[in-house]
Design a protein around this motif. Structure first.
Motif, PDB file in Angstrom:
ATOM      1  N   GLU A   1       0.810  -1.218   0.000  1.00  0.00           N
ATOM      2  CA  GLU A   1       0.000   0.000   0.000  1.00  0.00           C
ATOM      3  C   GLU A   1       0.844   1.269   0.000  1.00  0.00           C
ATOM      4  O   GLU A   1       0.425   2.291  -0.517  1.00  0.00           O
ATOM      5  CB  GLU A   1      -0.937  -0.015   1.211  1.00  0.00           C
ATOM      6  CG  GLU A   1      -2.016  -1.080   1.109  1.00  0.00           C
ATOM      7  CD  GLU A   1      -2.733  -1.361   2.414  1.00  0.00           C
ATOM      8  OE1 GLU A   1      -3.635  -2.227   2.399  1.00  0.00           O
ATOM      9  OE2 GLU A   1      -2.400  -0.745   3.442  1.00  0.00           O
ATOM     10  N   HIS A   2       2.022   1.205   0.590  1.00  0.00           N
ATOM     11  CA  HIS A   2       2.913   2.369   0.630  1.00  0.00           C
ATOM     12  C   HIS A   2       3.901   2.382  -0.537  1.00  0.00           C
ATOM     13  O   HIS A   2       4.796   3.212  -0.548  1.00  0.00           O
ATOM     14  CB  HIS A   2       3.681   2.391   1.962  1.00  0.00           C
ATOM     15  CG  HIS A   2       2.851   2.853   3.110  1.00  0.00           C
ATOM     16  ND1 HIS A   2       2.887   4.135   3.591  1.00  0.00           N
ATOM     17  CD2 HIS A   2       1.948   2.207   3.875  1.00  0.00           C
ATOM     18  CE1 HIS A   2       2.057   4.264   4.601  1.00  0.00           C
ATOM     19  NE2 HIS A   2       1.468   3.090   4.799  1.00  0.00           N
ATOM     20  N   PHE A   3       3.761   1.444  -1.471  1.00  0.00           N
ATOM     21  CA  PHE A   3       4.703   1.333  -2.597  1.00  0.00           C
ATOM     22  C   PHE A   3       6.151   1.313  -2.093  1.00  0.00           C
ATOM     23  O   PHE A   3       7.037   1.968  -2.637  1.00  0.00           O
ATOM     24  CB  PHE A   3       4.495   2.487  -3.589  1.00  0.00           C
ATOM     25  CG  PHE A   3       3.114   2.531  -4.155  1.00  0.00           C
ATOM     26  CD1 PHE A   3       2.723   1.649  -5.149  1.00  0.00           C
ATOM     27  CD2 PHE A   3       2.189   3.442  -3.674  1.00  0.00           C
ATOM     28  CE1 PHE A   3       1.434   1.672  -5.661  1.00  0.00           C
ATOM     29  CE2 PHE A   3       0.898   3.482  -4.177  1.00  0.00           C
ATOM     30  CZ  PHE A   3       0.525   2.593  -5.168  1.00  0.00           C
ATOM     31  N   ALA A   4       6.361   0.545  -1.021  1.00  0.00           N
ATOM     32  CA  ALA A   4       7.682   0.514  -0.392  1.00  0.00           C
ATOM     33  C   ALA A   4       8.698  -0.259  -1.217  1.00  0.00           C
ATOM     34  O   ALA A   4       9.899  -0.019  -1.104  1.00  0.00           O
ATOM     35  CB  ALA A   4       7.572  -0.090   1.010  1.00  0.00           C
ATOM     36  N   PHE A   5       8.228  -1.177  -2.064  1.00  0.00           N
ATOM     37  CA  PHE A   5       9.166  -1.982  -2.842  1.00  0.00           C
ATOM     38  C   PHE A   5       9.774  -1.145  -3.960  1.00  0.00           C
ATOM     39  O   PHE A   5       9.069  -0.489  -4.702  1.00  0.00           O
ATOM     40  CB  PHE A   5       8.460  -3.181  -3.476  1.00  0.00           C
ATOM     41  CG  PHE A   5       7.762  -4.053  -2.486  1.00  0.00           C
ATOM     42  CD1 PHE A   5       8.489  -4.927  -1.696  1.00  0.00           C
ATOM     43  CD2 PHE A   5       6.402  -3.996  -2.330  1.00  0.00           C
ATOM     44  CE1 PHE A   5       7.855  -5.742  -0.781  1.00  0.00           C
ATOM     45  CE2 PHE A   5       5.763  -4.806  -1.415  1.00  0.00           C
ATOM     46  CZ  PHE A   5       6.481  -5.674  -0.636  1.00  0.00           C
ATOM     47  N   GLN A   6      11.073  -1.211  -4.099  1.00  0.00           N
ATOM     48  CA  GLN A   6      11.732  -0.603  -5.256  1.00  0.00           C
ATOM     49  C   GLN A   6      12.396  -1.748  -6.006  1.00  0.00           C
ATOM     50  O   GLN A   6      11.724  -2.493  -6.700  1.00  0.00           O
ATOM     51  CB  GLN A   6      12.666   0.504  -4.808  1.00  0.00           C
ATOM     52  CG  GLN A   6      11.854   1.666  -4.209  1.00  0.00           C
ATOM     53  CD  GLN A   6      12.674   2.869  -3.895  1.00  0.00           C
ATOM     54  OE1 GLN A   6      13.527   3.264  -4.668  1.00  0.00           O
ATOM     55  NE2 GLN A   6      12.416   3.463  -2.739  1.00  0.00           N
ATOM     56  N   CYS A   7      13.689  -1.951  -5.833  1.00  0.00           N
ATOM     57  CA  CYS A   7      14.288  -3.118  -6.504  1.00  0.00           C
ATOM     58  C   CYS A   7      13.897  -4.400  -5.761  1.00  0.00           C
ATOM     59  O   CYS A   7      13.951  -5.477  -6.315  1.00  0.00           O
ATOM     60  CB  CYS A   7      15.795  -2.989  -6.602  1.00  0.00           C
ATOM     61  SG  CYS A   7      16.699  -3.490  -5.133  1.00  0.00           S
ATOM     62  N   SER A   8      13.537  -4.276  -4.498  1.00  0.00           N
ATOM     63  CA  SER A   8      13.035  -5.333  -3.616  1.00  0.00           C
ATOM     64  C   SER A   8      14.099  -6.282  -3.093  1.00  0.00           C
ATOM     65  O   SER A   8      13.770  -7.234  -2.398  1.00  0.00           O
ATOM     66  CB  SER A   8      11.902  -6.136  -4.267  1.00  0.00           C
ATOM     67  OG  SER A   8      12.413  -7.106  -5.158  1.00  0.00           O
ATOM     68  N   TYR A   9      15.356  -6.021  -3.405  1.00  0.00           N
ATOM     69  CA  TYR A   9      16.384  -6.954  -2.933  1.00  0.00           C
ATOM     70  C   TYR A   9      16.428  -7.019  -1.401  1.00  0.00           C
ATOM     71  O   TYR A   9      16.561  -8.095  -0.825  1.00  0.00           O
ATOM     72  CB  TYR A   9      17.768  -6.579  -3.488  1.00  0.00           C
ATOM     73  CG  TYR A   9      18.725  -7.729  -3.398  1.00  0.00           C
ATOM     74  CD1 TYR A   9      18.746  -8.717  -4.372  1.00  0.00           C
ATOM     75  CD2 TYR A   9      19.583  -7.868  -2.304  1.00  0.00           C
ATOM     76  CE1 TYR A   9      19.596  -9.807  -4.283  1.00  0.00           C
ATOM     77  CE2 TYR A   9      20.436  -8.950  -2.209  1.00  0.00           C
ATOM     78  CZ  TYR A   9      20.442  -9.915  -3.193  1.00  0.00           C
ATOM     79  OH  TYR A   9      21.276 -10.998  -3.103  1.00  0.00           O
ATOM     80  N   CYS A  10      16.281  -5.891  -0.736  1.00  0.00           N
ATOM     81  CA  CYS A  10      16.360  -5.856   0.725  1.00  0.00           C
ATOM     82  C   CYS A  10      15.023  -6.160   1.391  1.00  0.00           C
ATOM     83  O   CYS A  10      14.956  -6.310   2.611  1.00  0.00           O
ATOM     84  CB  CYS A  10      16.853  -4.492   1.189  1.00  0.00           C
ATOM     85  SG  CYS A  10      15.712  -3.135   0.770  1.00  0.00           S
ATOM     86  N   THR A  11      13.945  -6.229   0.622  1.00  0.00           N
ATOM     87  CA  THR A  11      12.596  -6.325   1.184  1.00  0.00           C
ATOM     88  C   THR A  11      12.382  -7.522   2.103  1.00  0.00           C
ATOM     89  O   THR A  11      11.773  -7.363   3.166  1.00  0.00           O
ATOM     90  CB  THR A  11      11.546  -6.311   0.059  1.00  0.00           C
ATOM     91  OG1 THR A  11      11.732  -5.111  -0.706  1.00  0.00           O
ATOM     92  CG2 THR A  11      10.147  -6.344   0.616  1.00  0.00           C
ATOM     93  N   PRO A  12      12.849  -8.731   1.769  1.00  0.00           N
ATOM     94  CA  PRO A  12      12.638  -9.837   2.720  1.00  0.00           C
ATOM     95  C   PRO A  12      13.215  -9.541   4.105  1.00  0.00           C
ATOM     96  O   PRO A  12      12.595  -9.879   5.114  1.00  0.00           O
ATOM     97  CB  PRO A  12      13.358 -11.016   2.053  1.00  0.00           C
ATOM     98  CG  PRO A  12      13.326 -10.686   0.595  1.00  0.00           C
ATOM     99  CD  PRO A  12      13.480  -9.188   0.528  1.00  0.00           C
ATOM    100  N   GLY A  13      14.354  -8.897   4.150  1.00  0.00           N
ATOM    101  CA  GLY A  13      14.941  -8.544   5.440  1.00  0.00           C
ATOM    102  C   GLY A  13      14.095  -7.530   6.178  1.00  0.00           C
ATOM    103  O   GLY A  13      13.875  -7.642   7.389  1.00  0.00           O
ATOM    104  N   PHE A  14      13.599  -6.510   5.458  1.00  0.00           N
ATOM    105  CA  PHE A  14      12.723  -5.511   6.079  1.00  0.00           C
ATOM    106  C   PHE A  14      11.433  -6.165   6.586  1.00  0.00           C
ATOM    107  O   PHE A  14      10.978  -5.855   7.683  1.00  0.00           O
ATOM    108  CB  PHE A  14      12.376  -4.398   5.082  1.00  0.00           C
ATOM    109  CG  PHE A  14      13.348  -3.250   5.085  1.00  0.00           C
ATOM    110  CD1 PHE A  14      13.241  -2.225   6.003  1.00  0.00           C
ATOM    111  CD2 PHE A  14      14.365  -3.194   4.156  1.00  0.00           C
ATOM    112  CE1 PHE A  14      14.126  -1.166   6.004  1.00  0.00           C
ATOM    113  CE2 PHE A  14      15.270  -2.143   4.138  1.00  0.00           C
ATOM    114  CZ  PHE A  14      15.155  -1.117   5.066  1.00  0.00           C
ATOM    115  N   VAL A  15      10.839  -7.051   5.795  1.00  0.00           N
ATOM    116  CA  VAL A  15       9.602  -7.719   6.218  1.00  0.00           C
ATOM    117  C   VAL A  15       9.847  -8.518   7.493  1.00  0.00           C
ATOM    118  O   VAL A  15       9.077  -8.440   8.452  1.00  0.00           O
ATOM    119  CB  VAL A  15       9.045  -8.630   5.096  1.00  0.00           C
ATOM    120  CG1 VAL A  15       7.931  -9.531   5.630  1.00  0.00           C
ATOM    121  CG2 VAL A  15       8.547  -7.791   3.924  1.00  0.00           C
ATOM    122  N   ASN A  16      10.928  -9.276   7.523  1.00  0.00           N
ATOM    123  CA  ASN A  16      11.209 -10.088   8.710  1.00  0.00           C
ATOM    124  C   ASN A  16      11.544  -9.219   9.921  1.00  0.00           C
ATOM    125  O   ASN A  16      11.101  -9.506  11.037  1.00  0.00           O
ATOM    126  CB  ASN A  16      12.331 -11.085   8.422  1.00  0.00           C
ATOM    127  CG  ASN A  16      11.850 -12.226   7.550  1.00  0.00           C
ATOM    128  OD1 ASN A  16      10.666 -12.492   7.456  1.00  0.00           O
ATOM    129  ND2 ASN A  16      12.783 -12.899   6.897  1.00  0.00           N
TER     130      ASN A  16
END
Length: 193
Positions: free
Chosen positions: A107-122
């Motif tokens: 909803e916040h369009f937080a994903f960009q390249c998304s490489y770091c996203t799994p770490g942020f989610v966890n």
């Protein structure tokens, strides 16, 4: 020749092992190369950037995060682990349902390249679970989000959207703050209203 261990663990709710593994194998290697769980990202390889963050579920301490790139299978042996593949829930038909943190990132369009996203989610998931056990005043939420996610590096500099998403989940979820949503409901229930 590397020493070997008999490894067993619970990963994303499934019993794994016993597996014969090199004693010096890192968790990110186990997840990606042996278990085909490729959502955990290897980046710095030094435990600094947090792209490879996984969650350890400890019955005594609760959930907390560790970097999979420098956490060995020997230490994890016998423990319970969640990776990004284990964060989403399932509906009645078995279809994946994003967690509140995953939905907020969308909803916040937080994903960009998304490489770091799994770490942020966890990292954010572990923070939410800590606040479920130990709620804080709402005026401390910004500091708690910053402290929990400060060690996560986003090379696209998407921090603001990640932080806003996590803050919004905390402030809108009953029971995560001592003076936020749900507090009045609880007080009303205790008063018999």
């Amino acid at each position: 020749m590397a020493e070997r261990i008999s490894f067993s663990a619970t990963i994303n709710g499934q019993k794994i092992g016993p597996m014969d593994l090199p004693q010096d194998l890192m968790m990110v290697e186990l997840l990606q190369e042996y278990l085909n769980l490729t959502g955990t990202r290897l980046s710095c390889g030094q435990g600094v950037c947090s792209a490879c963050t996984i969650i350890i579920d400890d019955p005594d301490k609760g959930s907390y995060t560790v970097p999979a790139c420098v956490t060995g299978v020997t230490w994890v042996n016998g423990r319970t682990v969640r990776t990004i593949e284990g964060i989403a829930g399932r509906d009645d038909q078995g279809n994946p349902v994003p967690s509140p943190i995953q939905m907020a990132f969308l909803e916040h369009f937080a994903f960009q390249c998304s490489y770091c996203t799994p770490g942020f989610v966890n990292g954010a998931t572990a923070l939410i679970e800590r606040l479920q056990r130990q709620p804080i005043p709402s005026d401390q939420v910004e500091a708690a989000v910053l402290e929990a996610l400060d060690r996560h590096i986003c090379r696209c500099t998407g921090y603001v959207r990640y932080y806003e998403a996590v803050r919004d989940v905390i402030l809108s979820t009953p029971g995560l703050t001592t003076d936020g949503p749900g507090t009045d409901v609880t007080a009303m229930q205790e008063a018999g209203q």
